[in-house]
Design an enzyme around this catalytic site. Sequence first.
Site, PDB file in Angstrom:
ATOM      1  CD  GLN A   1      39.569  58.381  61.048  1.00  0.00           C
ATOM      2  OE1 GLN A   1      40.141  57.289  61.141  1.00  0.00           O
ATOM      3  NE2 GLN A   1      39.919  59.423  61.768  1.00  0.00           N
TER       4      GLN A   1
ATOM      5  CB  CYS B   1      37.939  67.251  67.920  1.00  0.00           C
ATOM      6  SG  CYS B   1      38.773  66.471  66.567  1.00  0.00           S
TER       7      CYS B   1
HETATM    8  N1  PLP Z   1      38.033  64.327  59.013  1.00  0.00           N
HETATM    9  C1  PLP Z   1      38.062  63.251  59.811  1.00  0.00           C
HETATM   10  C2  PLP Z   1      37.049  62.178  59.628  1.00  0.00           C
HETATM   11  C3  PLP Z   1      39.035  63.144  60.798  1.00  0.00           C
HETATM   12  O1  PLP Z   1      39.061  62.068  61.591  1.00  0.00           O
HETATM   13  C4  PLP Z   1      39.982  64.184  60.945  1.00  0.00           C
HETATM   14  C5  PLP Z   1      40.981  64.145  62.038  1.00  0.00           C
HETATM   15  O2  PLP Z   1      40.658  63.871  63.179  1.00  0.00           O
HETATM   16  C6  PLP Z   1      39.923  65.277  60.060  1.00  0.00           C
HETATM   17  C7  PLP Z   1      38.935  65.308  59.107  1.00  0.00           C
HETATM   18  C8  PLP Z   1      40.933  66.376  60.125  1.00  0.00           C
HETATM   19  O3  PLP Z   1      42.181  65.918  59.661  1.00  0.00           O
HETATM   20  P1  PLP Z   1      43.517  66.760  59.873  1.00  0.00           P
HETATM   21  O4  PLP Z   1      44.059  66.376  61.195  1.00  0.00           O
HETATM   22  O5  PLP Z   1      44.439  66.349  58.764  1.00  0.00           O
HETATM   23  O6  PLP Z   1      43.150  68.201  59.775  1.00  0.00           O
END
Ligand code: PLP
Length: 358
Positions: free
Chosen positions: A167, A304
């Site tokens: 982020q 999520c």
């Molecule tokens: N880490 C953070 C802080 C996120 O916001 C997200 C996605 O929501 C992820 C990891 C995972 O990313 P990706 O969608 O590329 O797997």
Amino acid sequence: MIYLDYQATTPIAPEARDAMLPWLGGPEAAGFANPHSPHRPGRAAAAAVEFAREQVAGLLPPGGRVIFTGSATEALNLAILGSGAKRLAVSAIEHAAVLDTARWVQPDARILPVDRDGVVDGAADLKGLDLVAVMQVNNEIGTVQPIDTLAAAAHREGALFLCDAVQGAGKIAPPASADMIALSAHKLYGPKGIGALWVRDGIALTPLIHGGGQEQGLRSGTLSPALCAGFGAAAVLARDRAEADAAHIDALWHRARELLSRWTLNGSPDRRWRGNLNIRLDGLDVARLMSDLRDIAFSAGSACASGSGRPSHVLTALGLNPKEAKSSVRLGFGRYSSYREIEDACARIEAAAAAQGV
Ligand code: PLP
């Protein structure tokens, strides 16, 4: 539709989309070759991948290498599982990609608490650990963590430090003291389906995916030159526009705060990325608010966690009770959000909340 869910994903920048097109080529176009083939079109595709790798490296500290992955989730799994670490500590507000992976390795992994503002204590006990993982900017509440302090403390104890910079990448300076950094293209105006792990020189990882030995033997599988090119172009644009983007987002934040002034802010008012406005109103029925405002895309928590019915683990880690956590909404805005959209959305959110009598 007003899109206010920039933490879940960002719109793809036109520049990033344009950079992808030549590598999506059909039968009569050149750019469809396998970047791992030794013939001329294959070498051209490989050169596009390497060019993109350099572009992405521009968002990261010097002295390391960039490994392309299918997502940040994969990058974080590669870092945690591939490091071979057995004794782990992660912050209480990590994304599931870190929390669940750490618990997979060590069910009783140490959880580093956060204060009421959503900030990890820089003096946390990190003794006896192999790996510490703390994110740069939280996805639910936008708080910026004291990465340098935590990484220095981890290093004093002989542990590696992993930073989920999903982020923060392309928005604020990279977490230069980390040993490994995970990124995701679709959070910085690039395409979905590609992420990257930056690994400091000298750190050896064990691959999770075996096969043709691509990506320096760490991640077998044919790369997509189109996704790499889109990620690279988005990375360059993010760096070039970082100041202008931040100024635009600051202006939107102040206007939204004015219009929603009676709402309580979740997370620190100062140590935060201002494209994330997580706020609550006692007694608010968030499900009803969302169904009343179907043409505004916003979130009841993280993308999520929403829909699971459970209060967000991030908001409860701040000390919010389940009722407070469930009366919170996250408004996420960014480069392509307009002042007008923010004004319209905030006025309608406020009116819909008032209609609930809260
Ligand atoms: N880490 C953070 C802080 C996120 O916001 C997200 C996605 O929501 C992820 C990891 C995972 O990313 P990706 O969608 O590329 O797997």
